[in-house]
Scaffold this motif. Structure first.
Motif, mmCIF file in Angstrom:
data_model
loop_
_atom_site.group_PDB
_atom_site.id
_atom_site.type_symbol
_atom_site.label_atom_id
_atom_site.label_comp_id
_atom_site.label_asym_id
_atom_site.label_seq_id
_atom_site.Cartn_x
_atom_site.Cartn_y
_atom_site.Cartn_z
ATOM 1 N N SER A 45 0.834 -1.209 0.000
ATOM 2 C CA SER A 45 0.000 0.000 0.000
ATOM 3 C C SER A 45 0.864 1.252 0.000
ATOM 4 N N ILE A 46 1.918 1.241 0.816
ATOM 5 C CA ILE A 46 2.851 2.374 0.842
ATOM 6 C C ILE A 46 3.501 2.539 -0.530
ATOM 7 N N SER A 47 3.903 1.427 -1.144
ATOM 8 C CA SER A 47 4.523 1.471 -2.472
ATOM 9 C C SER A 47 3.555 2.008 -3.518
ATOM 10 N N LEU A 48 2.294 1.605 -3.424
ATOM 11 C CA LEU A 48 1.283 2.085 -4.364
ATOM 12 C C LEU A 48 1.077 3.592 -4.218
ATOM 13 N N MET A 50 3.295 5.708 -3.162
ATOM 14 C CA MET A 50 4.487 6.358 -3.740
ATOM 15 C C MET A 50 4.420 6.355 -5.261
ATOM 16 N N LEU A 51 3.946 5.258 -5.854
ATOM 17 C CA LEU A 51 3.816 5.203 -7.312
ATOM 18 C C LEU A 51 2.809 6.238 -7.814
ATOM 19 N N ILE A 52 1.697 6.363 -7.116
ATOM 20 C CA ILE A 52 0.681 7.350 -7.498
ATOM 21 C C ILE A 52 1.262 8.761 -7.424
ATOM 22 N N MET A 53 2.152 8.973 -6.444
ATOM 23 C CA MET A 53 2.794 10.282 -6.291
ATOM 24 C C MET A 53 3.959 10.471 -7.263
ATOM 25 N N GLY A 54 4.230 9.460 -8.093
ATOM 26 C CA GLY A 54 5.267 9.577 -9.104
ATOM 27 C C GLY A 54 6.654 9.175 -8.638
ATOM 28 N N TYR A 55 6.744 8.451 -7.522
ATOM 29 C CA TYR A 55 8.059 8.033 -7.019
ATOM 30 C C TYR A 55 8.124 6.514 -6.943
ATOM 31 N N LYS A 56 9.109 5.956 -7.635
ATOM 32 C CA LYS A 56 9.329 4.512 -7.591
ATOM 33 C C LYS A 56 10.744 4.279 -7.065
ATOM 34 N N PRO A 57 10.861 3.809 -5.797
ATOM 35 C CA PRO A 57 12.201 3.602 -5.232
ATOM 36 C C PRO A 57 13.006 2.579 -6.032
ATOM 37 N N LYS A 58 14.250 2.896 -6.250
ATOM 38 C CA LYS A 58 15.154 2.007 -6.986
ATOM 39 C C LYS A 58 15.713 0.968 -6.026
ATOM 40 N N GLY A 59 15.628 -0.310 -6.417
ATOM 41 C CA GLY A 59 16.197 -1.392 -5.624
ATOM 42 C C GLY A 59 17.691 -1.499 -5.846
ATOM 43 N N ASN A 60 18.345 -2.297 -5.018
ATOM 44 C CA ASN A 60 19.790 -2.501 -5.191
ATOM 45 C C ASN A 60 20.056 -3.455 -6.355
ATOM 46 N N PHE A 61 21.308 -3.602 -6.706
ATOM 47 C CA PHE A 61 21.702 -4.411 -7.864
ATOM 48 C C PHE A 61 21.215 -5.850 -7.721
ATOM 49 N N PHE A 62 21.433 -6.469 -6.551
ATOM 50 C CA PHE A 62 21.044 -7.868 -6.347
ATOM 51 C C PHE A 62 19.535 -8.041 -6.508
ATOM 52 N N GLN A 63 18.771 -7.181 -5.843
ATOM 53 C CA GLN A 63 17.309 -7.282 -5.909
ATOM 54 C C GLN A 63 16.818 -7.095 -7.342
ATOM 55 N N THR A 64 17.357 -6.118 -8.040
ATOM 56 C CA THR A 64 16.952 -5.852 -9.419
ATOM 57 C C THR A 64 17.249 -7.057 -10.313
ATOM 58 N N ALA A 65 18.448 -7.607 -10.207
ATOM 59 C CA ALA A 65 18.818 -8.767 -11.024
ATOM 60 C C ALA A 65 17.950 -9.982 -10.680
ATOM 61 N N LEU A 66 17.717 -10.198 -9.387
ATOM 62 C CA LEU A 66 16.904 -11.338 -8.973
ATOM 63 C C LEU A 66 15.479 -11.211 -9.503
ATOM 64 N N PHE A 67 14.877 -10.055 -9.321
ATOM 65 C CA PHE A 67 13.494 -9.876 -9.753
ATOM 66 C C PHE A 67 13.351 -9.994 -11.270
ATOM 67 N N LYS A 68 14.318 -9.489 -12.004
ATOM 68 C CA LYS A 68 14.260 -9.606 -13.465
ATOM 69 C C LYS A 68 14.357 -11.067 -13.896
ATOM 70 N N ASN A 69 15.230 -11.832 -13.252
ATOM 71 C CA ASN A 69 15.444 -13.222 -13.642
ATOM 72 C C ASN A 69 14.412 -14.188 -13.067
ATOM 73 N N LEU A 70 13.638 -13.740 -12.104
ATOM 74 C CA LEU A 70 12.625 -14.610 -11.501
ATOM 75 C C LEU A 70 11.422 -14.849 -12.402
ATOM 76 N N LYS A 71 11.166 -13.953 -13.324
ATOM 77 C CA LYS A 71 9.977 -14.045 -14.183
ATOM 78 C C LYS A 71 9.874 -15.436 -14.801
ATOM 79 N N ASP A 72 8.821 -16.165 -14.399
ATOM 80 C CA ASP A 72 8.496 -17.497 -14.943
ATOM 81 C C ASP A 72 9.596 -18.541 -14.737
ATOM 82 N N ASN A 73 10.509 -18.323 -13.817
ATOM 83 C CA ASN A 73 11.613 -19.257 -13.565
ATOM 84 C C ASN A 73 11.331 -20.020 -12.259
#
Length: 181
Positions: A45-48, A50-73
């Motif tokens: 809810s907090i993230s939503l 922030m998104l409505i307010m136009g702010y999307k927090p950037k994750g760290n390198f590990f989290q970003t890579a993990l989330f990208k590679n998790l899709k359907d894996n």
């Protein structure tokens, strides 16, 4: 590597520590799972907002890579739920709530301990390549885990909450992939 050192230091000063001897039963696990789901929806809810307010927090390198590679894996999802969800949930809760917060509780400083351990929990999740909002949000998450530990007196509740919270994020990344980052 910080857990054995902390254990010996706290043991040396006579601190009361939770050594995972609390009742591990269906009630404590189900309470923790429900707490983890609730915390996940709070943060979502907090993230939503922030998104409505136009702010999307950037994750760290590990989290970003993990989330990208998790899709359907499914293999990566299973490994991630085991390592990031369950094992990390056990280790972090044992340290932050089982060692540190239990020490404060033993001193009669539950509230102060809850605030301090929550702030430390958020701080250790700081990454220079991620948004500074993330440690603030994770301080709130740590506060919730600690609150449930204090209220129930059972470390397995906060462990189950933490494992559920982490695992729900991973499951969501399995379906959304890059949209999560």
């Amino acid at each position: 590597s910080f857990i054995p050192a902390s254990y010996f230091i706290l043991k040396k000063i006579g601190a009361r520590l939770n050594l995972l001897t609390d009742d591990l039963n269906f009630g404590s696990i189900s309470t923790g799972v429900m707490a983890g789901v609730s915390i996940f929806f709070l943060v979502s809810s907090i993230s939503l907002i922030m998104l409505i307010m136009g702010y999307k927090p950037k994750g760290n390198f590990f989290q970003t890579a993990l989330f990208k590679n998790l899709k359907d894996n499914t293999y990566l999802l299973a490994w991630s739920v085991y390592s990031v969800g369950i094992i990390t949930g056990i280790i972090e809760e044992w340290f932050f709530r089982g060692f540190l917060l239990t020490h404060y509780i033993g001193l009669g400083l539950s509230r102060m301990g809850l605030v301090i351990t929550s702030a430390i929990f958020g701080a250790v999740h700081y990454s220079p390549d991620a948004s500074p909002v993330i440690p603030l949000i994770l301080s709130l998450v740590g506060f919730c885990f600690g609150y449930f530990y204090i209220k129930t007196g059972n470390i397995w509740v906060s462990i189950a909450a933490h494992a559920t919270y982490n695992s729900l994020g991973l499951i969501l990344a399995f379906f959304l992939g890059e949209k999560m980052v």
